[in-house]
Design an enzyme around this catalytic site. Structure first.
Site, short mmCIF file in Angstrom:
data_model
loop_
_atom_site.label_atom_id
_atom_site.label_comp_id
_atom_site.label_asym_id
_atom_site.label_seq_id
_atom_site.Cartn_x
_atom_site.Cartn_y
_atom_site.Cartn_z
N THR A 126 0.85 -1.19 0.00
CA THR A 126 0.00 0.00 0.00
C THR A 126 0.89 1.24 0.00
O THR A 126 1.66 1.45 0.94
CB THR A 126 -0.90 0.00 1.25
OG1 THR A 126 -1.64 -1.20 1.24
CG2 THR A 126 -1.82 1.19 1.28
N CYS A 285 -3.09 -2.18 9.07
CA CYS A 285 -3.47 -1.42 7.87
C CYS A 285 -4.29 -0.17 8.15
O CYS A 285 -3.87 0.94 7.81
CB CYS A 285 -4.23 -2.32 6.91
SG CYS A 285 -3.26 -3.76 6.43
N LYS A 288 -2.67 2.89 10.06
CA LYS A 288 -1.56 3.43 9.25
C LYS A 288 -2.09 4.08 7.97
O LYS A 288 -1.66 5.18 7.60
CB LYS A 288 -0.63 2.25 8.91
CG LYS A 288 0.35 2.48 7.80
CD LYS A 288 1.25 1.26 7.63
CE LYS A 288 0.68 0.18 6.74
NZ LYS A 288 0.73 0.41 5.32
#
Ligand code: UGA
Length: 479
Positions: A126, A285, A288
């Site tokens: 990501t 995930c 962040k």
């Protein structure tokens, strides 16, 4: 001999996304080499240890290891052998909340040093928008001609716990590329899923897609693909904070969040998923990515204030839960609490940014002793919490002699515990459920004081478990 449909793939990074992607690409028939710079991890994977708690991963690793899947510490060898190189290294947050892309940059430099022919470099981690542009710049600064490589973005949407089936049965495959050659290679890699041939094989991993209803493929630009990933995670986090805010409203007005969420979710425009109220989102995930997405907006001069509110609600949700514990138990110093769940959600052994761990630490700082049980995350929790808590062999042992039982992770098996046995184990029959795993009526039948999220509290002595703010002018007795 290599089949025509087979692509030679390198996956850089054997973390959650990298390892699952490598194993699944091998399952799709490609020849895959997975790279990690931690020798011990590579040795363990070579020996067949799948390292993470994930359905189907051990089986697929056993099936493809040493056949069309190998592990190495040599990025250079892996790059030279491959047509497509997927970067799946970590993008941790910096102190300012934006993503630290130094690992991505280091990998890009090393790829440049190892180039021997045309390659497609694919971002799987990501990453913020513009990362693909930076990778191109890094390659060129290292002397690679533009015609010898392309950079594409192919974000991954798998969830921990269901990672393998999410990968092989995706809601969508997003390919962000602006060059035909790169698009063609990525189409070839995903052809078994997009054409449906994978689902015809007798030993295909089961899931949502089928030969008649194969995975959808969305072709777009690298920048749009980068944004799709960040925007999706930020939207899902928003959905969770939204339902948590509604849960708090439900408590204030005597409504039931489970009914409200169900009624909202039945509207197909809203959808039922990610409307479970609780102690907030965690994991490696959402926290962040919400922060990184905000940082991306700030960098281009835009305020994404809604995300600030999403983060704030998420933080306050843990405090609200602590307030419920205090309200149910009066003083906390010296109290013994049983805890069910340490992982950031059910079905995983991952404790990164786990709300359960935050709640435990807060309770410890108020003088509680904790006995906890988690079906998979105890080892990882021990590395973090050490011997500051007791680790129970099962849920009943965690409850044994406790002043109250707290539910902090939504493991499905907690919902089917023997309630009579739990009640006998507890010193006081008090359950404070941060994940709404039980039905209040059932808990009442079993004689528990039961406090949950966004629903009325059940208590033999009602006021003791009732922490709702009173409407102006109303006293507790007048309800
Ligand atoms: C999330 C996304 O769901 C994936 O699509 C994405 O690929 C992944 O992040 C990633 O970017 O790598 P994951 O972190 O594995 O996946 O976990 P989720 O199932 O999304 O749960 C995240 C957190 O939200 C957990 O703490 C969970 O308990 C919480 N949650 C989830 C709720 O509180 N309520 C809900 O209704 C759903």
């Amino acid at each position: 001999m290599m089949e025509d449909s087979q692509v030679r793939i390198a996956v850089i990074g054997s973390g959650y996304v990298g390892l699952v992607a490598a194993v699944c690409f091998a399952e799709l028939g490609h020849r895959v080499v997975c790279v990690d710079n931690v020798e011990a991890k590579v040795q363990a994977l070579r020996a067949g240890d799948s390292l993470i708690h994930e359905h189907f991963l051990p089986e697929l690793l056993a099936k493809h290891r040493d056949v069309n899947l190998s592990f190495t510490t040599s990025l250079a060898d892996a790059v030279r052998e491959s047509q497509a190189i997927f970067i799946a290294v970590g993008t941790p947050p910096t102190g300012q909340g934006d993503a630290d892309l130094s690992y991505v940059e280091a990998v890009a430099c090393e790829i440049a040093r190892s180039m021997n022919e045309y390659k497609v470099i694919v971002e799987k981690s990501t990453v913020p928008v513009y990362t693909s542009d930076w990778i191109i710049r890094v390659m060129m600064r290292n002397g690679i001609e533009r015609k010898d490589f392309d950079v594409a973005s192919n974000p991954e949407f798998l969830r921990e716990g269901t990672a393998v089936s999410d990968f092989l049965h995706p809601d969508r495959i997003v390919i962000g590329a602006d060059n035909e050659r790169a698009i063609e290679l990525l189409r070839k890699i995903y052809a078994p899923l997009a054409s449906g041939t994978y689902y015809k094989s007798a030993d295909a991993i089961p899931g949502r897609c089928s030969a008649e209803n194969p995975a959808s493929l969305l072709l777009t630009t690298p920048k749009s693909a980068e944004l799709i990933k960040h925007a999706s995670n930020a939207f899902l986090a928003t959905k969770i904070s939204f339902i948590n805010a509604v849960a708090n409203l439900c408590e204030a007005v005597d409504a039931d969040i489970e009914d409200v969420a169900m009624g909202m979710g039945m509207d197909t425009r809203i959808g039922r998923q990610f409307l479970r109220a609780g102690i907030g989102y965690g994991g490696s995930c959402f926290p962040k990515d919400v922060a990184a997405f905000r940082a991306v907006a700030n960098q281009v001069g835009l305020d994404f204030n809604i995300l600030e509110e999403v983060e704030e609600i998420n933080k306050l949700q843990k405090n609200r839960f602590l307030q419920k514990v205090r309200a149910a138990l009066w003083t906390l110093r010296g109290k013994r609490l049983g805890v069910l769940g340490l992982a950031f959600k059910g079905d995983t052994d991952d404790i990164r940014e786990s709300p359960a761990i935050d709640v435990i630490r807060a309770l410890q700082s108020e003088g509680c002793t904790i006995s906890a049980y988690d079906p998979a995350a105890m080892q990882k929790a021990k590395a973090d919490l050490g011997d500051s808590i007791q680790y129970a062999g099962d849920a009943y042992e965690a409850a044994q002699g406790a002043d109250a039982l707290l539910v902090l992770t939504d493991w499905p098996q907690f919902a089917t515990l023997d309630l009579a046995r739990l009640k006998t184990a507890l010193r006081y029959p008090i359950v404070i459920d941060g994940r709404n795993l039980f039905l209040p009526a059932t808990m009442q039948e079993h004689g528990f004081a039961y406090v949950s999220m966004g629903r009325a509290s059940i208590s033999p002595i009602r006021e003791l478990a009732d922490d709702r703010p009173l409407p102006v002018g109303q006293t507790r007795n007048s309800r």
